[in-house]
Design a protein around this motif. Sequence first.
Motif, mmCIF file in Angstrom:
data_model
loop_
_atom_site.group_PDB
_atom_site.id
_atom_site.type_symbol
_atom_site.label_atom_id
_atom_site.label_comp_id
_atom_site.label_asym_id
_atom_site.label_seq_id
_atom_site.Cartn_x
_atom_site.Cartn_y
_atom_site.Cartn_z
ATOM 1 N N UNK A 1 7.527 -17.569 -0.324
ATOM 2 C CA UNK A 1 6.283 -18.280 -0.593
ATOM 3 C C UNK A 1 5.856 -19.132 0.578
ATOM 4 N N UNK A 2 6.815 -19.825 1.189
ATOM 5 C CA UNK A 2 6.465 -20.717 2.308
ATOM 6 C C UNK A 2 5.795 -19.939 3.427
ATOM 7 N N UNK A 3 6.364 -18.786 3.778
ATOM 8 C CA UNK A 3 5.776 -18.005 4.869
ATOM 9 C C UNK A 3 4.432 -17.423 4.454
ATOM 10 N N UNK A 4 4.330 -16.959 3.195
ATOM 11 C CA UNK A 4 3.058 -16.391 2.759
ATOM 12 C C UNK A 4 1.959 -17.439 2.807
ATOM 13 N N UNK A 5 2.247 -18.653 2.397
ATOM 14 C CA UNK A 5 1.212 -19.693 2.462
ATOM 15 C C UNK A 5 0.781 -19.948 3.896
ATOM 16 N N UNK A 6 1.707 -19.833 4.835
ATOM 17 C CA UNK A 6 1.366 -20.121 6.233
ATOM 18 C C UNK A 6 0.557 -19.003 6.880
ATOM 19 N N UNK A 7 0.679 -17.753 6.352
ATOM 20 C CA UNK A 7 -0.041 -16.621 6.945
ATOM 21 C C UNK A 7 -1.039 -16.021 5.962
ATOM 22 N N UNK B 1 -4.961 2.946 -0.254
ATOM 23 C CA UNK B 1 -6.011 3.135 0.747
ATOM 24 C C UNK B 1 -7.391 3.093 0.102
ATOM 25 N N UNK B 2 -7.502 3.714 -1.055
ATOM 26 C CA UNK B 2 -8.784 3.716 -1.753
ATOM 27 C C UNK B 2 -9.188 2.306 -2.153
ATOM 28 N N UNK B 3 -8.213 1.532 -2.626
ATOM 29 C CA UNK B 3 -8.503 0.149 -2.987
ATOM 30 C C UNK B 3 -8.872 -0.662 -1.755
ATOM 31 N N UNK B 4 -8.190 -0.391 -0.649
ATOM 32 C CA UNK B 4 -8.481 -1.112 0.594
ATOM 33 C C UNK B 4 -9.884 -0.796 1.095
ATOM 34 N N UNK B 5 -10.311 0.446 0.929
ATOM 35 C CA UNK B 5 -11.630 0.825 1.433
ATOM 36 C C UNK B 5 -12.741 0.103 0.690
ATOM 37 N N UNK B 6 -12.429 -0.359 -0.534
ATOM 38 C CA UNK B 6 -13.426 -1.087 -1.310
ATOM 39 C C UNK B 6 -13.357 -2.592 -1.089
ATOM 40 N N UNK B 7 -12.369 -3.035 -0.311
ATOM 41 C CA UNK B 7 -12.209 -4.472 -0.101
ATOM 42 C C UNK B 7 -12.980 -4.912 1.137
ATOM 43 N N UNK B 8 -13.092 -6.208 1.300
ATOM 44 C CA UNK B 8 -13.804 -6.762 2.454
ATOM 45 C C UNK B 8 -12.928 -6.801 3.685
ATOM 46 N N UNK B 9 -11.657 -6.379 3.581
ATOM 47 C CA UNK B 9 -10.719 -6.552 4.684
ATOM 48 C C UNK B 9 -10.254 -5.203 5.201
ATOM 49 N N UNK B 10 -11.138 -4.204 5.108
ATOM 50 C CA UNK B 10 -10.729 -2.851 5.448
ATOM 51 C C UNK B 10 -11.058 -2.468 6.888
ATOM 52 N N UNK B 11 -11.439 -3.406 7.712
ATOM 53 C CA UNK B 11 -11.853 -3.065 9.060
ATOM 54 C C UNK B 11 -10.736 -2.547 9.930
ATOM 55 N N UNK B 12 -9.631 -3.259 10.037
ATOM 56 C CA UNK B 12 -8.529 -2.864 10.911
ATOM 57 C C UNK B 12 -7.224 -3.024 10.152
ATOM 58 N N UNK B 13 -6.156 -2.360 10.621
ATOM 59 C CA UNK B 13 -4.870 -2.486 9.927
ATOM 60 C C UNK B 13 -4.466 -3.946 9.765
ATOM 61 N N UNK B 14 -3.967 -4.262 8.602
ATOM 62 C CA UNK B 14 -3.592 -5.637 8.309
ATOM 63 C C UNK B 14 -2.294 -5.612 7.523
ATOM 64 N N UNK B 15 -1.426 -6.573 7.748
ATOM 65 C CA UNK B 15 -0.179 -6.636 6.997
ATOM 66 C C UNK B 15 -0.485 -6.847 5.520
ATOM 67 N N UNK B 16 0.352 -6.230 4.680
ATOM 68 C CA UNK B 16 0.130 -6.265 3.241
ATOM 69 C C UNK B 16 1.327 -6.900 2.552
ATOM 70 N N UNK B 17 1.039 -7.813 1.650
ATOM 71 C CA UNK B 17 2.068 -8.415 0.808
ATOM 72 C C UNK B 17 1.772 -8.023 -0.631
ATOM 73 N N UNK B 18 2.751 -7.394 -1.287
ATOM 74 C CA UNK B 18 2.596 -6.975 -2.677
ATOM 75 C C UNK B 18 3.334 -7.974 -3.567
ATOM 76 N N UNK B 19 2.701 -8.350 -4.676
ATOM 77 C CA UNK B 19 3.363 -9.293 -5.575
ATOM 78 C C UNK B 19 3.193 -8.872 -7.020
ATOM 79 N N UNK B 20 4.101 -9.371 -7.861
ATOM 80 C CA UNK B 20 4.014 -9.179 -9.310
ATOM 81 C C UNK B 20 4.368 -10.516 -9.956
#
Length: 403
Positions: free
Chosen positions: A293-299, A339-358
């Motif tokens: 969590x600490x690192x995710x909040x910082x980035x 990828x399909x979900x990313x294409x509909x997002x506002x952040x689909x311009x360039x590769x970006x690190x992804x954090x998955x959570x549940x």
Amino acid sequence: MSAASNALPTVPPLVEPVESLSRAELERYSRHLGLPGFGIEGQRRLRAASVLVIGAGGLGSPVINYLAAAGIGSITIIDDDVVEASNLQRQIIHRDADAGRPKVTSAADAVHRLDPSLAVRTIEGRLTPENALELFTGHDVVLDGADNFATRYLSNDAAELTGTPLVWGTIFRFAGQVSTFVPGHGPMLRDLFPDIPEPDSVPNCAEGGVLGVLCGTVGSAMATEAIKLICGIGTPFIGRLLRCEALTGEYSTLRFSPDPDRPQVTDLAEVTAACTVDSNAGAAESTADEIDVAELRSVHDDVLVVDVREDWERELSAIPGSLHLPLGSLRDGGWQALESALSDSDRAGSPIDIVIHCKSGARSAQAVEMLSGSVPPGLRLRSLAGGIDAWEDVPRASADPRN
């Protein structure tokens, strides 16, 4: 699984009755005393019996309540969990004020509110290969309300090795099942389901949901089976699997017999390995690439957060700016679904690190594992350790390493 014979097996009473009942007990259990075939002797047998209940949750709650009310002599309750608000929808032995308390403590208090004289032993822990044989040997009958496959098969194997009758129940969403296994008097769990399923092969209640009242239906049937075994009355569900479907209101019974080709249980070696995998599931999932969590909040502003929980879970809480893609969609569609979900997002311009959570990190770790072979070069895919539970437990200020 072989075809079952037409004859329904019966078993003699499990225990000898106590010598007598007090006047207070006669008054308390008077509605039992007039039952044909049960009567005062059946009540005396109940008072002499000791039962082990595995789990003080959805199934354990009605089992414990009804056996305590019926006049059982002593109950041992084993569970390693604490009461949470989400339990109260179905685990009726617990109250709102019990949140945060060990379930075994809350359950014991409930039993003593019902019958202060009843002997209750609590074990705040799990059924394990190290304690199972001793616990089974020390009780007349065991009722298994566990919520994982490893414990269910451990219960079966311990029952076979010790000759202890076992009442088994399971619930999922709108369906429930009940059966009774008495070594030497019919088939066992492994005759019906020979192999131990993988720990994550079926969603748990948190992921798949469960109709709360169904716990009462199945748990009450389990308690009934225990009473029949103890008193030697009726025909237990030996060689029969009771199946109930809440939405249709239909009940059906599957008949099954011992499998002559099934290897007999001679030790706990196989189930010990399964229990090790199950108990280390969190450790195994944490070997996936994780972020705390600490690192995710910082980035946070530089990564894309993907929430793999269900719609209703996001109604409770959500990480700001997260993209919603349920785990089931990822299972079906793989990387293309993301990828399909990313294409509909506002952040689909360039590769970006992804954090998955549940919720707690288990489902997100599965998602990372599923997608790990499809991640494009240069893109990092990580699971949020502890999930949104950890996110909410750590305030922003204390999580920020710059503070």
